[in-house]
Design an enzyme around this catalytic site. Structure first.
Site, PDB file in Angstrom:
ATOM      1  N   CYS A 180     -54.742  97.468 -31.100  1.00 43.54           N
ATOM      2  CA  CYS A 180     -53.721  97.437 -30.438  1.00 43.54           C
ATOM      3  C   CYS A 180     -53.015  95.879 -30.774  1.00 43.54           C
ATOM      4  O   CYS A 180     -51.939  95.778 -31.212  1.00 43.54           O
ATOM      5  CB  CYS A 180     -53.782  97.663 -29.117  1.00 43.54           C
ATOM      6  SG  CYS A 180     -53.686  99.481 -28.754  1.00 43.54           S
ATOM      7  N   GLU A 219     -44.065  65.507 -11.880  1.00 37.99           N
ATOM      8  CA  GLU A 219     -42.922  64.772 -11.502  1.00 37.99           C
ATOM      9  C   GLU A 219     -41.995  65.720 -10.714  1.00 37.99           C
ATOM     10  O   GLU A 219     -41.675  66.875 -11.113  1.00 37.99           O
ATOM     11  CB  GLU A 219     -42.272  63.963 -12.571  1.00 37.99           C
ATOM     12  CG  GLU A 219     -43.308  63.037 -13.066  1.00 37.99           C
ATOM     13  CD  GLU A 219     -42.710  62.171 -14.341  1.00 37.99           C
ATOM     14  OE1 GLU A 219     -41.414  62.411 -14.538  1.00 37.99           O
ATOM     15  OE2 GLU A 219     -43.330  61.480 -14.912  1.00 37.99           O
ATOM     16  N   TYR A 237     -59.441  87.127 -20.971  1.00 34.11           N
ATOM     17  CA  TYR A 237     -59.152  86.762 -22.112  1.00 34.11           C
ATOM     18  C   TYR A 237     -59.070  85.186 -22.140  1.00 34.11           C
ATOM     19  O   TYR A 237     -58.630  84.637 -23.172  1.00 34.11           O
ATOM     20  CB  TYR A 237     -57.669  87.315 -22.670  1.00 34.11           C
ATOM     21  CG  TYR A 237     -57.670  88.854 -22.423  1.00 34.11           C
ATOM     22  CD1 TYR A 237     -58.184  89.499 -23.326  1.00 34.11           C
ATOM     23  CD2 TYR A 237     -56.263  89.206 -21.895  1.00 34.11           C
ATOM     24  CE1 TYR A 237     -58.127  91.161 -23.298  1.00 34.11           C
ATOM     25  CE2 TYR A 237     -56.296  90.634 -21.701  1.00 34.11           C
ATOM     26  CZ  TYR A 237     -56.906  91.422 -22.562  1.00 34.11           C
ATOM     27  OH  TYR A 237     -56.955  92.594 -22.522  1.00 34.11           O
TER      28      TYR A 237
HETATM   29  N1  LIG Z   1     -46.148  61.242 -14.926  1.00 31.83           N
HETATM   30  C1  LIG Z   1     -47.069  62.381 -14.558  1.00 31.83           C
HETATM   31  O1  LIG Z   1     -46.421  63.000 -13.990  1.00 31.83           O
HETATM   32  C2  LIG Z   1     -48.444  62.176 -14.940  1.00 31.83           C
HETATM   33  C3  LIG Z   1     -49.083  63.356 -14.434  1.00 31.83           C
HETATM   34  C4  LIG Z   1     -50.561  63.242 -14.425  1.00 31.83           C
HETATM   35  C5  LIG Z   1     -51.027  62.332 -15.257  1.00 31.83           C
HETATM   36  N2  LIG Z   1     -50.224  61.225 -15.854  1.00 31.83           N
HETATM   37  C6  LIG Z   1     -50.853  60.150 -16.777  1.00 31.83           C
HETATM   38  O2  LIG Z   1     -51.088  59.093 -15.783  1.00 31.83           O
HETATM   39  C7  LIG Z   1     -50.900  58.003 -16.550  1.00 31.83           C
HETATM   40  C8  LIG Z   1     -49.645  57.186 -16.134  1.00 31.83           C
HETATM   41  O3  LIG Z   1     -48.661  57.628 -16.018  1.00 31.83           O
HETATM   42  P1  LIG Z   1     -47.164  57.632 -15.505  1.00 31.83           P
HETATM   43  O4  LIG Z   1     -46.219  58.586 -15.674  1.00 31.83           O
HETATM   44  O5  LIG Z   1     -47.216  57.099 -13.990  1.00 31.83           O
HETATM   45  O6  LIG Z   1     -46.670  56.277 -16.380  1.00 31.83           O
HETATM   46  P2  LIG Z   1     -45.489  55.073 -16.274  1.00 31.83           P
HETATM   47  O7  LIG Z   1     -45.341  54.703 -17.400  1.00 31.83           O
HETATM   48  O8  LIG Z   1     -44.617  55.833 -15.131  1.00 31.83           O
HETATM   49  O9  LIG Z   1     -46.439  53.907 -15.590  1.00 31.83           O
HETATM   50  C9  LIG Z   1     -47.536  53.224 -16.038  1.00 31.83           C
HETATM   51  C10 LIG Z   1     -47.416  51.932 -15.228  1.00 31.83           C
HETATM   52  O10 LIG Z   1     -48.618  50.862 -15.458  1.00 31.83           O
HETATM   53  C11 LIG Z   1     -47.890  49.722 -15.692  1.00 31.83           C
HETATM   54  N3  LIG Z   1     -48.812  48.868 -16.374  1.00 31.83           N
HETATM   55  C12 LIG Z   1     -49.172  48.805 -17.924  1.00 31.83           C
HETATM   56  N4  LIG Z   1     -49.902  48.182 -18.121  1.00 31.83           N
HETATM   57  C13 LIG Z   1     -50.519  47.369 -17.304  1.00 31.83           C
HETATM   58  C14 LIG Z   1     -51.483  46.422 -16.844  1.00 31.83           C
HETATM   59  N5  LIG Z   1     -52.121  45.637 -17.662  1.00 31.83           N
HETATM   60  N6  LIG Z   1     -51.813  46.164 -15.543  1.00 31.83           N
HETATM   61  C15 LIG Z   1     -50.887  46.807 -14.645  1.00 31.83           C
HETATM   62  N7  LIG Z   1     -49.930  47.831 -14.756  1.00 31.83           N
HETATM   63  C16 LIG Z   1     -49.804  48.088 -15.881  1.00 31.83           C
HETATM   64  C17 LIG Z   1     -46.623  49.727 -16.352  1.00 31.83           C
HETATM   65  O11 LIG Z   1     -45.886  48.468 -16.067  1.00 31.83           O
HETATM   66  C18 LIG Z   1     -46.084  51.083 -15.460  1.00 31.83           C
HETATM   67  O12 LIG Z   1     -45.379  50.511 -14.314  1.00 31.83           O
HETATM   68  C19 LIG Z   1     -50.637  58.366 -17.898  1.00 31.83           C
HETATM   69  O13 LIG Z   1     -52.002  58.521 -18.557  1.00 31.83           O
HETATM   70  C20 LIG Z   1     -50.095  59.792 -17.849  1.00 31.83           C
HETATM   71  O14 LIG Z   1     -50.625  60.505 -19.156  1.00 31.83           O
HETATM   72  C21 LIG Z   1     -48.842  61.396 -15.595  1.00 31.83           C
END
Ligand SMILES: NC(=O)c1ccc[n+]([C@@H]2O[C@H](COP(=O)([O-])OP(=O)(O)OC[C@H]3O[C@@H](n4cnc5c(N)ncnc54)[C@H](O)[C@@H]3O)[C@@H](O)[C@H]2O)c1
Length: 473
Positions: free
Chosen positions: A303, A196, A292
């Site tokens: 060490c 992010e 490592y």
């Molecule tokens: N935020 C990051 O930087 C990041 C980076 C890599 C991976 N991830 C992974 O990616 C995934 C999403 O993360 P995020 O930060 O974008 O989440 P978020 O919470 O910002 O967004 C998730 C979205 O999914 C929507 N949603 C939930 N149920 C739904 C459904 N049934 N149908 C359609 N939409 C639905 C929600 O309304 C929300 O808008 C997670 O598993 C997270 O761990 C996040």
């Protein structure tokens, strides 16, 4: 990063759209990307960035979310998240007509060939993953698949623990569709590495593109979408890709905590931690490198344990808590005990250890985890023989000699220089060496009723006839 976003009024050509990208990606390859129809489920940080960047790359995108507020914003060309560059890019791609949104799973699946699933997978109170949203979406997508005449690819981008795609998502898709993954539709896992705050730049310049799949169609299609990015495109198993994402995030968290713990103990010692960490990072041979980082046996030697103990003592005297660094020695001991448990669980009583010093090329036995392991076997009354041509007990001197005399006083009577005889006689072989003599003896003299515990990651792990077990693989 320089985002080149045109002020777009109306529907631009695909070629125009493909020029709105940050530096890094191969421009010629981008121009050659075959346009696809793609749906993105879940328009949070990951989904919104994917939606906008894939639209910019020339694809026809449909975003799906259950949050009507997010859909309303997107219809107006506004991104539902705050991220560098996302508002401008989203406005451009929505106005350009390459992004539409819906809350209808049916419409999204009907009118696309690929679906990216980016819904949240939050942690429950006990740390386990809440898979409610992703399971629900898999059921909903599955229900639409039978109506499709063309093959559909479902790409899981949400972070899920190893096994989730094959044991939770695939069954949900198959049960609701009555179809079979691999045969009737394609499924894969592609971990998302963006951060992010810098997510558009990270999207265009990822460290790696990794696709976990056993499905050629999925791998080829994702290569056509992401092969232009300036990084390696790697295909692996789904479970490996799932675990990789956790390993990466744990590693990043560990790095932050390491720097902060070094910061606190430096502060208490009147040392500038920024200077320390800057110099630490300049060592690209041992520090910022793959050194490592190969799973194997516990560390030891004269060490690392000694200096780690001294650092912890320094911190304790200064009333500085270092929970992570304090956890290292207990974790190392747990690793040794894990190997010992594997031997004891075999119920065999005759043990042969190939290697005793703390690493190859030295006769230093001080704090060798193999000596600690040998002590445990002797304590349990097992018969032990040890082969290590680097260690000549008669010639050991000084602290090295004192250490082994205190640990295993009768060490000389356990040592053998006949590796073939030892490999033939032992019921359990603990292999801590990869020398040509050891590899040849394993090839020539092992039997199926023997257990071989590999703690050194043998180059050809099955070039022998014993039952094979890796210490942590
Ligand atoms: N935020 C990051 O930087 C990041 C980076 C890599 C991976 N991830 C992974 O990616 C995934 C999403 O993360 P995020 O930060 O974008 O989440 P978020 O919470 O910002 O967004 C998730 C979205 O999914 C929507 N949603 C939930 N149920 C739904 C459904 N049934 N149908 C359609 N939409 C639905 C929600 O309304 C929300 O808008 C997670 O598993 C997270 O761990 C996040």
């Amino acid at each position: 990063m320089s985002l080149q976003i045109d002020a777009l009024g109306t529907n631009p050509s695909l070629r125009d759209r493909r020029s709105w990208r940050s530096e890094g990606a191969d421009a010629e390859f981008v121009a050659a990307i075959e346009p696809r129809r793609i749906s993105v489920f879940g328009l949070g940080y990951v989904g919104a960035v994917s939606l906008a960047c894939l639209a910019r790359d020339g694809h026809e995108m449909i975003g799906v979310d259950i949050d009507s507020g997010k859909l309303d914003l997107l219809r107006k060309g506004q991104a539902p998240i705050v991220e560098t560059g996302i508002q401008e890019l989203m406005r451009a791609v929505v106005r350009g007509g390459s992004v539409t949104v819906t809350d209808s799973v049916r419409d999204a699946i009907d009118s696309t060939d690929v679906s990216f699933v980016c819904v949240g997978t939050p942690a429950k109170q006990n740390g386990s993953q809440d898979l409610t949203a992703i399971t629900r979406i898999a059921e909903q997508i599955g229900a639409q698949l039978p109506a499709k005449s063309s093959r559909h690819l479902i790409v899981i981008r949400s972070t899920v623990k190893p096994g989730t795609v094959q044991e939770v998502i695939r069954p949900a898709l198959e049960a609701s569709s009555g179809l079979q993954a691999g045969r009737d539709f394609s499924l894969c896992f592609q971990p998302e590495f963006l951060r992010e705050g810098t997510s558009i730049n990270d999207y265009d310049n990822p460290p790696l593109t990794v696709v976990g799949t056993d499905d050629d169609y999925a791998a080829d299609l994702l290569r056509s979408l992401f092969g232009h990015l300036p990084c390696e495109f790697i295909r692996t198993s789904i479970r490996t890709a799932e675990m990789l994402k956790y390993a990466c995030n744990a590693f990043h968290a560990m790095k932050v905590t390491f720097a902060n713990e070094i910061g606190r103990v430096s502060q208490a010692s009147g040392v500038d931690p920024h200077e320390v960490m800057k110099l630490l990072c300049m060592d690209r041979q041992l520090n910022i490198s793959s050194a490592y980082l190969r799973p194997g046996f516990a560390f030891g030697g004269s060490c690392l344990p000694k200096d780690l103990k001294a650092l912890l003592y320094l911190a304790k005297n200064a009333d500085v808590d270092l929970p992570m660094l304090s956890g290292i020695l207990p974790s190392n001991a747990t690793h040794i005990e894990h190997a010992v448990e594997q031997v004891l669980a075999s119920r065999h009583r005759s043990i042969g250890m190939l290697g005793l010093s703390f690493k190859a090329g030295t006769d230093d036995l001080r704090e060798s985890p193999l000596v600690l392991m040998a002590e445990r076997f002797i304590g349990k009354g097992l018969q032990l023989r040890i082969y290590d041509p680097e260690v000549n007990v008669a010639r050991l001197i000084g602290a090295n000699r004192r250490f082994i005399e205190e640990s295993i006083p009768h060490i000389a009577s356990l040592m053998t220089d006949d590796v073939a005889d030892m490999v033939r006689e032992a019921q359990v072989l603990i292999v801590a060496m990869r020398s040509p003599e050891v590899l040849a003896a394993l090839r020539a003299h092992t039997r199926p009723d023997q257990l071989l515990i590999d703690i050194v990651a043998l180059p050809a792990p099955h070039a022998h006839r014993a039952r094979y077990q890796g210490v942590c693989w």
